[in-house]
Design an enzyme around this catalytic site. Structure first.
Site, short mmCIF file in Angstrom:
data_model
loop_
_atom_site.label_atom_id
_atom_site.label_comp_id
_atom_site.label_asym_id
_atom_site.label_seq_id
_atom_site.Cartn_x
_atom_site.Cartn_y
_atom_site.Cartn_z
N ARG A 282 -12.28 -18.29 30.26
CA ARG A 282 -12.51 -17.61 28.99
C ARG A 282 -11.83 -16.24 29.03
O ARG A 282 -11.63 -15.67 30.10
CB ARG A 282 -14.00 -17.45 28.73
CG ARG A 282 -14.75 -18.77 28.60
CD ARG A 282 -16.25 -18.55 28.46
NE ARG A 282 -16.96 -19.82 28.32
CZ ARG A 282 -17.45 -20.52 29.35
NH1 ARG A 282 -17.30 -20.06 30.59
NH2 ARG A 282 -18.09 -21.66 29.15
N LYS A 304 -17.00 -14.17 36.66
CA LYS A 304 -18.30 -13.89 36.03
C LYS A 304 -18.48 -14.86 34.87
O LYS A 304 -17.97 -14.64 33.78
CB LYS A 304 -18.35 -12.44 35.53
CG LYS A 304 -18.10 -11.41 36.63
CD LYS A 304 -19.19 -11.48 37.71
CE LYS A 304 -19.04 -10.35 38.73
NZ LYS A 304 -17.82 -10.41 39.52
N HIS A 366 -8.03 -18.18 23.02
CA HIS A 366 -8.93 -19.26 23.40
C HIS A 366 -8.20 -20.61 23.39
O HIS A 366 -8.58 -21.54 24.11
CB HIS A 366 -10.14 -19.31 22.46
CG HIS A 366 -11.24 -20.19 22.95
ND1 HIS A 366 -12.11 -19.80 23.95
CD2 HIS A 366 -11.61 -21.45 22.61
CE1 HIS A 366 -12.98 -20.77 24.19
NE2 HIS A 366 -12.71 -21.79 23.39
N ARG A 369 -7.13 -21.71 26.76
CA ARG A 369 -8.20 -22.39 27.51
C ARG A 369 -8.28 -23.86 27.08
O ARG A 369 -8.42 -24.76 27.92
CB ARG A 369 -9.52 -21.67 27.23
CG ARG A 369 -10.78 -22.35 27.76
CD ARG A 369 -11.97 -21.42 27.53
NE ARG A 369 -13.25 -22.09 27.67
CZ ARG A 369 -13.87 -22.29 28.82
NH1 ARG A 369 -13.30 -21.91 29.95
NH2 ARG A 369 -15.07 -22.88 28.87
N HIS A 392 -17.64 -25.30 31.96
CA HIS A 392 -18.41 -26.01 30.95
C HIS A 392 -19.67 -26.58 31.55
O HIS A 392 -19.68 -27.00 32.72
CB HIS A 392 -17.58 -27.15 30.35
CG HIS A 392 -16.62 -26.70 29.31
ND1 HIS A 392 -15.45 -27.36 29.01
CD2 HIS A 392 -16.63 -25.62 28.48
CE1 HIS A 392 -14.80 -26.73 28.05
NE2 HIS A 392 -15.50 -25.67 27.72
N TYR A 402 -25.68 -35.68 40.12
CA TYR A 402 -25.10 -36.48 41.20
C TYR A 402 -23.66 -36.09 41.54
O TYR A 402 -22.99 -36.83 42.24
CB TYR A 402 -25.17 -37.97 40.83
CG TYR A 402 -26.58 -38.44 40.59
CD1 TYR A 402 -27.44 -38.68 41.67
CD2 TYR A 402 -27.07 -38.61 39.30
CE1 TYR A 402 -28.75 -39.10 41.45
CE2 TYR A 402 -28.37 -39.02 39.08
CZ TYR A 402 -29.21 -39.27 40.16
OH TYR A 402 -30.50 -39.67 39.94
#
Length: 444
Positions: A282, A304, A366, A369, A392, A402
């Protein structure tokens, strides 16, 4: 030296007698007692005369000042003295009653002051309480929507714009008392702002709703806050439908994009934009990267994360070369001596110029990304891997419970993604860094 105490004088008080009563030179105060209301007296001191009440309660002398003789007429003072005597007869200390009455008046005055106070005071209290739980980006959003404005612009302005910054989008509402921010006023605000800046209005509406809900849970604001002022239905009715964004670099656009970005004269911005594409981070996550967050030895970057606090991703070969070449002017990797914060603040201007130079359609910061997530599919990277690199949230039960991928596994796929992007862009891999080979995908 102790002054003399004169024997009590008693006679029926009259305005004329009160006016003629003077203070003898040998005493600090003198009293003139009334015969109609025996507990009432006029006390004379240097420069003042006041009605007082004095009685005995539990064998203790109780004295209460009723008020200045210029503010109280004689009949009112007698009535007050009789009222106080009734209280004493009932065992009530009139001094405490007076203190309670004054406290109630002061509380009422403070309440009226609080109700009339602008909502900005509650907004600031809200930020002070909630800020420790917010990211810097979220905190910055609150500062932006509520800023006072009127500062000198530090960057170029658009045609027709003032040379002073404008107030934040929520500032007109926050200037009002909290109790006046109701559904009708918010709706009018929405209708006005959504025409000019719908995306920013949607953000501000969400921040305002959270603020009013917080006020509704606080006893000091509960009776003033209209928690129904920002109902979801209002946003649906007044704001244009939010369209899904699809700006993204395509495979065939990579050579032109990299060529234009690498020609940006500011090496920090050039490195930042390329690293943004190659990590899928981001905007503010990468802009806030400190040198302490970069481990060149073990090839890792600690970001962060706005969702989980922080995440560690691989430092791929080309990205490592970009960062290693940057000047270490302060604690920030993407430093900016001109910025008050010391780090990069606004990369969009240079990015837009690079897009124009390359003849490419608009791609937002953005969008870079989004480009990483899309381009990662060309190497058949598992969706969970690219999602973990990008920060995400897992979207399936298997991913949540898992899949625990070590950094080495992420590095294997991340390096493949970077190598494929660079290969498509026609950029040679850094010397000494050998990316894992890619297998050719052919149609069946």
């Amino acid at each position: 030296m102790n002054r003399k105490r004169l024997p009590p004088e008693r006679e029926r008080l009259t305005p004329d007698r009160i006016r003629r009563k003077t203070l003898p030179a040998e005493v600090a105060q003198a009293f003139l007692w009334d015969t109609d209301a025996p507990r009432l007296a006029v006390r004379v001191t240097a420069g003042s005369k006041a009605f007082i009440f004095e009685a005995k309660l539990n064998r203790q002398t109780v004295r209460v000042t009723i008020g200045d003789v210029r503010a109280w007429n004689l009949d009112a003072a007698r009535d007050e003295a009789r009222r106080l005597q009734t209280m004493v007869d009932q065992g009530i200390d009139p001094r405490q009653e007076k203190a309670d009455r004054l406290a109630a008046v002061e509380a009422k005055r403070e309440e009226a002051k609080r109700i009339k106070a602008p909502a900005m005071e509650a907004w600031q209290a809200y930020i002070d309480v909630r800020a420790p739980r917010w990211s810097q980006s979220h905190l910055g959003d609150h500062a932006t929507v509520s800023k006072e404005g009127g500062d000198q612009r530090t960057q170029g302005r658009r045609p027709g714009e003032s040379d002073k910054t404008l107030p934040g989008i929520l500032r007109p509402l926050l200037r009002l008392p909290l109790e006046q921010i109701d559904a009708d006023r918010v709706r009018a605000w929405l209708q006005d702002e959504s025409i000019r800046r719908p995306t920013h209005t949607r953000l501000a509406f969400g921040l305002l709703r959270a603020f009013l809900n917080w006020c509704g849970d606080r006893p000091e604001y509960r009776d003033q806050a209209h928690t129904d002022a920002c109902i979801t239905r209002m946003a649906r009715e007044e704001l244009p439908k939010k369209a899904a964004k699809d700006d993204c670099l395509q495979r065939e656009q990579l050579p032109a994009w990299f060529a234009a970005v690498r020609q940006i004269q500011n090496p920090v911005i050039a490195a930042y934009l390329q690293t943004l594409l190659l990590t899928g981070a981001r905007r503010e996550e990468l802009a806030g990267l400190a040198w302490n967050d970069v481990d060149f030895q073990w090839k890792a970057i600690t970001i962060k994360d706005k969702v989980d606090g922080e995440r560690t991703i691989p430092l791929t070969p080309y990205a490592a070369a970009l960062l290693a070449a940057l000047p270490r002017r302060n604690e920030w990797v993407f430093s900016s001596p001109a910025a008050a914060s010391g780090r990069l603040q606004e990369p969009r201007i240079q990015h837009n110029k690079a897009l124009a130079t390359a003849g490419l359609p608009n791609v937002t910061i953005h969008g870079l990304r989004r480009s990483f997530g899309t381009l990662a599919e060309w190497v058949e990277c598992p969706a969970g891997v690219s999602a973990q690199i990008m920060g995400h949230k897992p979207s399936a039960t298997a991913e949540k419970h898992y899949r625990v991928r070590p950094l080495d596994l992420l590095r294997m796929w991340h390096t493949k993604i970077e190598a494929w992007i660079l290969n498509e862009a026609g950029i040679e891999q850094p010397a000494g860094e050998q990316a894992p080979s890619l297998r050719v995908i052919t149609a069946a």
